[in-house]
Design an enzyme around this catalytic site. Structure first.
Site, PDB file in Angstrom:
ATOM      1  N   SER A  37       0.841  -1.206   0.000  1.00  4.56           N
ATOM      2  CA  SER A  37       0.000   0.000   0.000  1.00  4.56           C
ATOM      3  C   SER A  37       0.870   1.247   0.000  1.00  4.56           C
ATOM      4  O   SER A  37       1.667   1.472   0.910  1.00  4.56           O
ATOM      5  CB  SER A  37      -0.924   0.006   1.218  1.00  4.56           C
ATOM      6  N   SER A  39       5.094  -6.296  -3.821  1.00  7.54           N
ATOM      7  CA  SER A  39       4.250  -7.393  -3.353  1.00  7.54           C
ATOM      8  C   SER A  39       5.119  -8.573  -2.962  1.00  7.54           C
ATOM      9  O   SER A  39       6.099  -8.894  -3.657  1.00  7.54           O
ATOM     10  CB  SER A  39       3.265  -7.803  -4.454  1.00  7.54           C
ATOM     11  N   ALA A  89       5.736  -9.752   8.070  1.00 11.67           N
ATOM     12  CA  ALA A  89       4.434  -9.455   8.663  1.00 11.67           C
ATOM     13  C   ALA A  89       3.347  -9.285   7.617  1.00 11.67           C
ATOM     14  O   ALA A  89       2.171  -9.130   7.964  1.00 11.67           O
ATOM     15  CB  ALA A  89       4.527  -8.193   9.519  1.00 11.67           C
ATOM     16  N   SER A 120       2.998 -15.241  12.716  1.00 10.36           N
ATOM     17  CA  SER A 120       1.884 -16.164  12.524  1.00 10.36           C
ATOM     18  C   SER A 120       0.733 -15.794  13.463  1.00 10.36           C
ATOM     19  O   SER A 120       0.721 -14.699  14.034  1.00 10.36           O
ATOM     20  CB  SER A 120       2.338 -17.607  12.744  1.00 10.36           C
ATOM     21  N   LYS A 140      -4.893 -18.442  14.979  1.00 10.86           N
ATOM     22  CA  LYS A 140      -5.913 -19.004  14.087  1.00 10.86           C
ATOM     23  C   LYS A 140      -5.347 -20.111  13.197  1.00 10.86           C
ATOM     24  O   LYS A 140      -6.104 -20.806  12.510  1.00 10.86           O
ATOM     25  CB  LYS A 140      -6.537 -17.889  13.247  1.00 10.86           C
ATOM     26  N   SER A 200      -5.290  -3.182  16.724  1.00  9.98           N
ATOM     27  CA  SER A 200      -4.965  -3.504  15.345  1.00  9.98           C
ATOM     28  C   SER A 200      -6.173  -3.230  14.464  1.00  9.98           C
ATOM     29  O   SER A 200      -7.300  -3.115  14.936  1.00  9.98           O
ATOM     30  CB  SER A 200      -4.549  -4.971  15.222  1.00  9.98           C
ATOM     31  N   THR A 241     -20.807 -11.176  17.759  1.00 10.80           N
ATOM     32  CA  THR A 241     -21.178 -12.318  16.923  1.00 10.80           C
ATOM     33  C   THR A 241     -21.751 -13.481  17.720  1.00 10.80           C
ATOM     34  O   THR A 241     -22.593 -14.220  17.224  1.00 10.80           O
ATOM     35  CB  THR A 241     -19.964 -12.804  16.105  1.00 10.80           C
ATOM     36  N   GLU A 301     -15.502 -18.000  11.497  1.00 16.25           N
ATOM     37  CA  GLU A 301     -15.156 -17.530  12.832  1.00 16.25           C
ATOM     38  C   GLU A 301     -15.309 -18.626  13.874  1.00 16.25           C
ATOM     39  O   GLU A 301     -16.274 -19.385  13.855  1.00 16.25           O
ATOM     40  CB  GLU A 301     -16.039 -16.333  13.207  1.00 16.25           C
TER      41      GLU A 301
END
Length: 637
Positions: free
Chosen positions: A314, A344, A366, A409, A412, A455, A476, A553
Site C-alpha cells: 500500500s 508485493s 508481517a 503467525s 488461528k 490492530s 457475533t 469464525e
C-alpha cells in the site's frame, strides 16, 4: 445569572471594583482601630490630622497593592500567592501609617497600628476568598461533580487542574491508604472506597477520576472491577511521566484503557535478545505499514539498526510509516538509513533484488491478509498472499543469503476453521520444511500469537465507536472468547523470539487468560458511565446485539495444536513441537495448490488445504464471493 454578569465585566471594571473595595477596607480598618482604642469615642476620629494620615496611608497602600500585582489576580483562582501579597501590602501599609504619624507629630497610640494591620489583612484576604467560593458555588450546576480516586501527589495536582477550568467539580477524594482516609487535602475530605456509593448518591457524582499512575496493571484492574457496578464513567491520568513533568491537566485525562481492564503487565524486554538481530544490522520488514509491521519498525528503530527497509504493498501505508519514522530519526539525531520500498511479497524476483541489493541480514515477515471473513470471501487471493507470499519471500531470503527470517503467525493457524487460519498454518509448514533443508544458512522461525489491541479490525475500537454513537454493540456470539495483548508487547516478544530461534522453531507467546468478549463489552459500557439496555433494564443506554458468527469464525482460539510444548529462556515465550512435512512432499502439494489457484478451482483449493497436515476443519461451506456468483450464473442457465 449573577455569576455570568460578574465574569463578563471588562477587566478594568473588575479592577476598579476591587480597588474601591480595598479603599473601603483600609478606611474600615483605620476607623475600627481608633474606635477600639478610644472606646468608641467619635471625637478623635473626626479631627483633620486624622483624615490627612488616613488619606496618605490610603494612597501608599493602594499603590503598593497595584505594584505587587494584587489586582492582576483572577478572583476564581486566587490562592496562597494572593495571601502573601496581602500580607506584604498590609505590612507596608502599617509601616507607612507609623512613619506618617511620626513625621507629622500626629499622636498615634501603639495599639492602633497593630489593630489596623490585623483588620486590614483579614479583611482583604477573607473578602477575596468569600467571593472566590461564591463564584465557584454559583457555577456548580454547570459543572460535573466528580470523585478523585487517589489522594497522593498526582491527585492533588489533578485537583488544582480541575479548579482552573469549568468542566468538573471535585466533591471528595477516595484512597485505599487507611492513613489518608478521613484527613483533609486541599479542603477536600479523603474517604474510603467503600463509601463511594454514598458519595455518589449524596453529590450526584457522574465521573470518577483515577489519579494513581504508579499502580500495577493488576491493581488497576482490581479497582476498575470494584468501580464497574457503579455505572460511572472512569477517566484516568496517562502515567508517571505527566506527574513528574507537572503536566497533569484536564486535557490529559482519558477514558480507561481496555489494557487496564485486562490487567496484563508487560515483561521488560531482555536487551540481548531484542538487539541480537537488529543492532548494526540491515533489517527488512514486509507489511511495514500494517498494525504489527509498523510497531515492529518502531521497535527496530529503537534498537539502532544500520538500515531499515520498509517493504509495503500500500502506497499510503508506506508513506505514513516512512514519514513517522523519518521524523523520529531526525528528531533523535539517529544515524539510521530508512528505505521505503513498494512491492508485493508474491513477486519473488522483486524480493530477491531488494534483499540482494541492500545485503539484508534480518527479515520480519508481517505481510498477510488476516481478516477472517475477507479471506473467506476472497479465497484464492488469501492463499496466494499468505502461503505463496511467504514461500516467495523465504526462497528469496535463501537466495540472498539472509541470516534470519521471522514469520508473524497467528493463533488461528491452530486447528483452523477458516481459510485464513489454514493459509497461515501452511505458511508455517513452508518455513518448517525449508528450515530442515541443509542447502542454505538462513535461519527460519515463526511466532504465533493471538489478537492485539488496537490492530485494524480489532473488536475494541469497534466497540468504542459503537458506544460513542449510542449503540448498539454488535457481538457475533455471547460465548465467544479471545486472547489479547498490546501491539508493543507483541512486537517486542516477536523480536526476542526471533533471537531465540535455532531453525524451524514455532514460538508461541504467553497470551495470559482468554477474555469473554461479552464481558469486555459490558465493562466498556459501564466504565463509560452508561447502563446496559436489556430485558431487565429497558431504559438502559447501550444494547448488546448478537449477530451470529461470521464465516469461518471460531468461538475460541488456541495457541497449540498438541500438548508438546517447552519453555524457553524467556518467561513469555514457549516453543511448540508441531507436525511438519519434508520439503519434497510439501513442494509437490504446493505445486498442486498453485495449479488449482491458477485455474480458479475453488473446491480443489479447499480440498488441498484440508488434505495438508493443517488440521483444517471448515466451519462453513465455500464463501468465496466470485465462486458464489459463478454458481448463481450456472444455476440460472
Amino acid at each position: 445569572m449573577r455569576y455570568n454578569a460578574i465574569l463578563t465585566l471588562p477587566r478594568s471594571a473588575k479592577k476598579a471594583i476591587f480597588i474601591a473595595h480595598d479603599i473601603i477596607m483600609i478606611c474600615l480598618a483605620f476607623w475600627f482601630a481608633y474606635l477600639v482604642r478610644f472606646t468608641f469615642e467619635l471625637a478623635p476620629l473626626l479631627s483633620v490630622p486624622n483624615w490627612i494620615v488616613l488619606g496618605v496611608t490610603l494612597i501608599v497602600t493602594i499603590t503598593t497593592f497595584i505594584k505587587l500585582g494584587l489586582y492582576r489576580a483572577v478572583i476564581r483562582y486566587v490562592g496562597t500567592k494572593m495571601m502573601f501579597i496581602c500580607l506584604v501590602g498590609s505590612s507596608i501599609s502599617v509601616l507607612a501609617l507609623v512613619i506618617i504619624g511620626f513625621f507629622s507629630n500626629f499622636p498615634l497610640p501603639r495599639s492602633v497600628p497593630i489593630l489596623y494591620f490585623f483588620v486590614l489583612l483579614v479583611g482583604t484576604i477573607s473578602s477575596r476568598l468569600i467571593v472566590r467560593e461564591w463564584i465557584r458555588e454559583s457555577y456548580l450546576d454547570k459543572n460535573t461533580p466528580v470523585i478523585i480516586y487517589g489522594a497522593g501527589q498526582s491527585g492533588t495536582q489533578l485537583l488544582e487542574a480541575i479548579r482552573q477550568v469549568e468542566h468538573y467539580y471535585a466533591v471528595a477524594f477516595v484512597d485505599d491508604d487507611a492513613q489518608r482516609q478521613y484527613t483533609t487535602v486541599n479542603n477536600l475530605t479523603v474517604y474510603s472506597p467503600q463509601q463511594i456509593q454514598q458519595l455518589v448518591q449524596k453529590y450526584d457524582v457522574e465521573k470518577i477520576l483515577l489519579a494513581i499512575p504508579s499502580l500495577s496493571r493488576e491493581s488497576k484492574k482490581e479497582i476498575l472491577e470494584f468501580l464497574e457496578p457503579l455505572n460511572l464513567e472512569v477517566l484516568a491520568i496517562p502515567g508517571m511521566l505527566e506527574l513528574v513533568e507537572g503536566k497533569i491537566s484536564i486535557q490529559s485525562l482519558k477514558k480507561v484503557s481496555v489494557i487496564d481492564l485486562l490487567g496484563r503487565t508487560p515483561v521488560e524486554p531482555i536487551a540481548e535478545l531484542i538487539q541480537a538481530n537488529i543492532m548494526n544490522k540491515i533489517v527488512m520488514v514486509t507489511g511495514a505499514g500494517g498494525s504489527i509491521g509498523s510497531e515492529l519498525c518502531r521497535q527496530i528503530i529503537a534498537n539502532q539498526p544500520k538500515a531499515l527497509l520498509l517493504f509495503e504493498l500500500s502506497e499510503f501505508l508506506l508513506y505514513s510509516i516512512e514519514k513517522e519514522l523519518r521524523e523520529h530519526i531526525n528528531a533523535k539525531g539517529l544515524n539510521i538509513e530508512l528505505i521505503p520500498l513498494l512491492g508485493s511479497v508474491q513477486h519473488q524476483k522483486r524480493l530477491f533484488t531488494v534483499m540482494h541489493a541492500y545485503d539484508v541480514q534480518t527479515i520480519y515477515h508481517a505481510a498477510a491478509y488476516k481478516h477472517v471473513p475477507m479471506v473467506e470471501f476472497n479465497t484464492i487471493e488469501g492463499v496466494r498472499n499468505n502461503i505463496y507470499g511467504t514461500l516467495h519471500c523465504a526462497l528469496a531470503a535463501i537466495e540472498a543469503k539472509v541470516e534470519t527470517f521471522v514469520l508473524i503467525s497467528t493463533d488461528k493457524a491452530v486447528r483452523p476453521t477458516n481459510t485464513m487460519g489454514a493459509s497461515k498454518r501452511m505458511a508455517e509448514l513452508v518455513l518448517q520444511a525449508l528450515a530442515a533443508r541443509v542447502d542454505h544458512e538462513t535461519r527460519f522461525c515463526m511466532v504465533r500469537f493471538g489478537n492485539v489491541l488496537g490492530s485494524s479490525g480489532s473488536v475494541v475500537p469497534v466497540f468504542e465507536k459503537q458506544i460513542e454513537a449510542g449503540g448498539p454493540i454488535t457481538l457475533t456470539h455471547q460465548d465467544i472468547t479471545r486472547y489479547f495483548m498490546t501491539i508493543p508487547e507483541a512486537a517486542q516478544l516477536v523480536i526476542q523470539a526471533g533471537a531465540l530461534g535455532k531453525g524451524g522453531d514455532v514460538f508461541v507467546l504467553d497470551m495470559g487468560e482468554s477474555v469473554k468478549i461479552i464481558d469486555l463489552a459490558k465493562q466498556m459500557i459501564r466504565l463509560s458511565g452508561l447502563e446496559i439496555r436489556d430485558a431487565n433494564n429497558l431504559h438502559g443506554d447501550i444494547e448488546i446485539q448478537i449477530t451470529g458468527l461470521r464465516p469461518g469464525e471460531k468461538l475460541y482460539e488456541e495457541l497449540l495444536i498438541g500438548d508438546n510444548v517447552t519453555r524457553s529462556t524467556h518467561e513469555r515465550i514457549m516453543t511448540a513441537n508441531e507436525i511438519m512435512l519434508p520439503w519434497s512432499e510439501l513442494e509437490a502439494l504446493l505445486e498442486r495448490l498453485d495449479q488449482a489457484c491458477r485455474n480458479s478451482n475453488y473446491e480443489e483449493v479447499r480440498n488441498l488445504l484440508i488434505e495438508a497436515p493443517t488440521a483444517f476443519t471448515p466451519a462453513d461451506a465455500l464463501c468465496d464471493l466470485v465462486w458464489q456468483q459463478q454458481a448463481k450464473q450456472l444455476t440460472s442457465t
